[in-house]
Design a protein around this motif. Structure first.
Motif, short mmCIF file in Angstrom:
data_model
loop_
_atom_site.label_atom_id
_atom_site.label_comp_id
_atom_site.label_asym_id
_atom_site.label_seq_id
_atom_site.Cartn_x
_atom_site.Cartn_y
_atom_site.Cartn_z
N ARG A 160 22.27 52.81 -30.74
CA ARG A 160 22.08 51.18 -30.25
C ARG A 160 22.22 50.19 -30.64
NH1 ARG A 160 25.58 54.63 -27.22
NH2 ARG A 160 27.96 54.45 -28.38
N THR A 161 20.24 50.24 -30.00
CA THR A 161 19.23 49.21 -29.61
C THR A 161 18.77 48.71 -31.00
OG1 THR A 161 17.21 50.68 -29.04
CG2 THR A 161 19.53 50.03 -27.19
N TRP A 162 18.99 49.75 -32.37
CA TRP A 162 17.15 50.03 -33.38
C TRP A 162 18.18 48.70 -33.97
CZ3 TRP A 162 18.17 55.75 -35.78
CH2 TRP A 162 17.49 56.17 -34.94
N PRO A 163 19.75 48.03 -33.92
CA PRO A 163 19.79 46.44 -35.03
C PRO A 163 18.20 45.56 -34.19
CG PRO A 163 21.56 47.04 -34.53
CD PRO A 163 20.34 48.18 -33.95
N ALA A 164 18.32 45.82 -32.77
CA ALA A 164 17.03 44.20 -32.21
C ALA A 164 16.08 45.31 -33.01
CB ALA A 164 17.47 44.83 -30.99
N ALA A 165 15.27 45.84 -33.58
CA ALA A 165 14.57 46.30 -34.38
C ALA A 165 14.49 45.87 -35.88
CB ALA A 165 14.00 47.59 -33.90
N ILE A 166 15.57 46.48 -36.66
CA ILE A 166 16.32 46.12 -37.67
C ILE A 166 16.14 44.44 -38.25
CG2 ILE A 166 16.88 47.05 -39.51
CD1 ILE A 166 18.11 49.24 -37.88
N ALA A 167 16.75 43.92 -37.55
CA ALA A 167 17.30 42.29 -37.46
C ALA A 167 15.52 41.83 -38.16
CB ALA A 167 17.86 42.14 -37.15
N PRO A 168 15.36 41.77 -36.52
CA PRO A 168 13.70 40.84 -37.10
C PRO A 168 12.92 40.91 -38.21
CG PRO A 168 13.44 41.89 -35.19
CD PRO A 168 14.84 42.38 -35.59
N VAL A 169 12.82 42.36 -39.03
CA VAL A 169 11.99 42.77 -40.06
C VAL A 169 12.70 42.03 -41.45
CG1 VAL A 169 10.96 44.33 -41.72
CG2 VAL A 169 11.43 44.61 -39.03
N LEU A 170 14.43 41.38 -41.54
CA LEU A 170 15.50 41.25 -42.71
C LEU A 170 14.89 39.90 -42.34
CD1 LEU A 170 18.65 43.49 -42.10
CD2 LEU A 170 16.88 43.94 -43.94
N LEU A 171 14.88 38.85 -41.22
CA LEU A 171 14.82 38.20 -41.17
C LEU A 171 13.06 37.73 -41.39
CD1 LEU A 171 16.42 35.79 -38.49
CD2 LEU A 171 14.95 35.27 -39.68
N GLY A 172 12.35 38.04 -41.23
CA GLY A 172 11.13 37.61 -41.16
C GLY A 172 10.69 37.42 -43.41
N THR A 173 11.24 38.57 -43.83
CA THR A 173 10.86 39.09 -45.25
C THR A 173 11.96 37.96 -45.75
OG1 THR A 173 11.08 41.92 -45.05
CG2 THR A 173 11.91 40.86 -47.09
N GLY A 174 13.55 37.63 -45.46
CA GLY A 174 13.58 36.86 -45.84
C GLY A 174 13.16 35.33 -46.04
N CYS A 175 12.60 34.84 -45.34
CA CYS A 175 12.11 33.52 -44.62
C CYS A 175 10.46 33.82 -45.51
CB CYS A 175 11.79 33.64 -43.46
SG CYS A 175 12.53 32.91 -42.74
N ALA A 176 10.11 34.76 -45.30
CA ALA A 176 8.61 34.90 -46.67
C ALA A 176 8.66 34.93 -47.97
CB ALA A 176 7.87 36.57 -46.25
N ALA A 177 10.19 36.15 -48.61
CA ALA A 177 10.75 35.49 -49.98
C ALA A 177 10.79 33.85 -50.12
CB ALA A 177 11.83 36.18 -49.61
N ALA A 178 11.49 33.07 -48.56
CA ALA A 178 11.59 31.99 -49.59
C ALA A 178 10.79 30.55 -50.33
CB ALA A 178 12.79 31.30 -47.90
N LEU A 179 9.51 31.70 -49.39
CA LEU A 179 8.34 30.91 -49.78
C LEU A 179 7.54 30.83 -51.19
CD1 LEU A 179 6.60 31.19 -46.33
CD2 LEU A 179 7.59 29.16 -47.59
N GLY A 180 8.08 32.26 -51.65
CA GLY A 180 8.32 32.79 -52.58
C GLY A 180 7.30 34.46 -52.63
N ALA A 181 6.95 34.55 -51.36
CA ALA A 181 5.96 35.54 -51.63
C ALA A 181 6.82 36.85 -50.87
CB ALA A 181 5.29 35.52 -49.76
N ARG A 182 6.80 37.62 -50.97
CA ARG A 182 7.51 39.28 -50.92
C ARG A 182 7.14 40.09 -51.75
NH1 ARG A 182 12.55 37.38 -53.51
NH2 ARG A 182 11.83 38.29 -55.76
N HIS A 183 6.94 40.85 -50.06
CA HIS A 183 5.94 42.41 -50.79
C HIS A 183 6.92 43.35 -49.53
CE1 HIS A 183 2.69 40.29 -52.13
NE2 HIS A 183 2.97 39.55 -51.14
N TRP A 184 8.08 44.37 -51.02
CA TRP A 184 8.57 45.51 -49.91
C TRP A 184 7.80 46.33 -49.33
CZ3 TRP A 184 13.08 43.43 -49.83
CH2 TRP A 184 13.32 42.77 -50.44
N ASP A 185 6.24 46.73 -49.83
CA ASP A 185 5.45 47.65 -48.81
C ASP A 185 5.75 47.27 -47.79
OD1 ASP A 185 3.90 45.67 -50.19
OD2 ASP A 185 2.70 46.85 -50.40
#
Length: 294
Positions: A14-39
């Motif tokens: 039940r606490t894992w979303p606290a770990a998953i959500a920031p990575v999703l958010l940070g990846t989206g903010c990186a993609a907004a700058l044209g930088a997206r590295h799935w690895d």
């Protein structure tokens, strides 16, 4: 001997979303700058989830050997407190998780070149252990929310963005504050439930220090703060405002908390706050990636 299901429950999904959500958010903010590295995003996810599981097992071990969990009647499985697993086994599981987080983190900084982040990662592991470990655990002093906000908010989001885009933005900072506040709300919901037993065992969490009613109001304030942060992020990446769509998921848990739910009645609140955190991180990150500028 604990079963696989009990080990999984001990990891507190039940606490894992606290770990998953920031990575999703940070990846989206990186993609907004044209930088997206799935690895790199995947490695950041492994780091965050492994660290979350590690701190959960570490808490189980440390609280268990202190006797803090002996009289728990609500909440997740306590492997040590309920004598389902030997303390040494749970401690080993905690350090194995920390080891996995360290290995993934090493690969991540090698790919990104941000070698200075090794020190940040080491600090995260040390902080995770001493949350309830050691002779003077800071989690027993009401400082747990600081650890959660810093490492599952600021570090997780900004570290994810930095290792992909090599920069940090206003939207990244705002999202880090928002998801950090929601992660703190998860912890607060957990600790409000445990006020009676924590008070008896001397575990002075922030909820215990504040008292029942103020702690419940603080939970709602943390949730509200996250959505205010969305508006700040939307000033740079308008799509970040998509996270406001998650407000509907906040209504029921907030009502339950303010309505005085106790004990087992707060377990659904913990799960609901986790779902809210995950939806917030996904919506913020996806919105920022799809609609990065005015």
């Amino acid at each position: 001997m604990a079963t696989f299901t009990q080990w999984l429950e001990g990891a507190r999904p039940r606490t894992w979303p606290a770990a998953i959500a920031p990575v999703l958010l940070g990846t989206g903010c990186a993609a907004a700058l044209g930088a997206r590295h799935w690895d790199r995003a995947l490695l950041a996810l492994v780091v965050a989830v492994a660290l979350e599981i590690g701190v959960n097992y570490a808490n189980d071990y440390s609280d268990g050997i202190r006797g803090t969990d002996d009289d728990r009647s609500a909440g997740p499985v306590r492997l040590v407190g309920q004598k389902l697993a030997a303390p040494a086994q749970v401690k080993t599981a905690a350090f194995a998780s920390f080891g996995l987080a360290a290995l993934a983190g090493l690969l991540l900084v090698a790919l990104s070149g941000a070698w200075w982040m090794l020190a940040v990662g080491a600090a995260a592991i040390v902080a995770a252990w001493f949350y309830t470990g050691g002779s003077h655990p800071y989690g027993y002093l009401g400082l747990g929310e600081i650890f959660v906000f810093v490492f599952f908010g600021l570090v997780a989001v900004l570290g994810t963005q930095l290792t992909q885009a090599a920069s940090i933005t206003l939207a990244g900072w705002a999202g880090a504050v928002g998801v950090g506040a929601l992660s703190c709300a998860i912890l607060m919901a957990n600790n409000v439930r445990d006020i009676p037993t924590d008070s008896e065992t001397g575990k002075r969490t922030l909820a215990v220090r504040l008292g029942d009613v103020p702690a419940r109001r603080t939970y709602v304030a943390m949730v509200a703060w996250a959505f205010l942060a969305s508006l700040v992020g939307a000033a740079q990446h308008p799509g970040a405002a998509l996270s406001l769509a998650a407000i509907g998921l906040a209504v029921r848990p907030a009502q339950a908390v303010l309505g005085g739910a106790q004990g087992r009645a707060l377990i659904p609140v913990l799960a609901a706050t986790g779902r809210l955190t995950l939806a917030y991180g996904l919506a913020y990150g996806l919105g920022a990636a799809l609609w990065p500028s005015w």
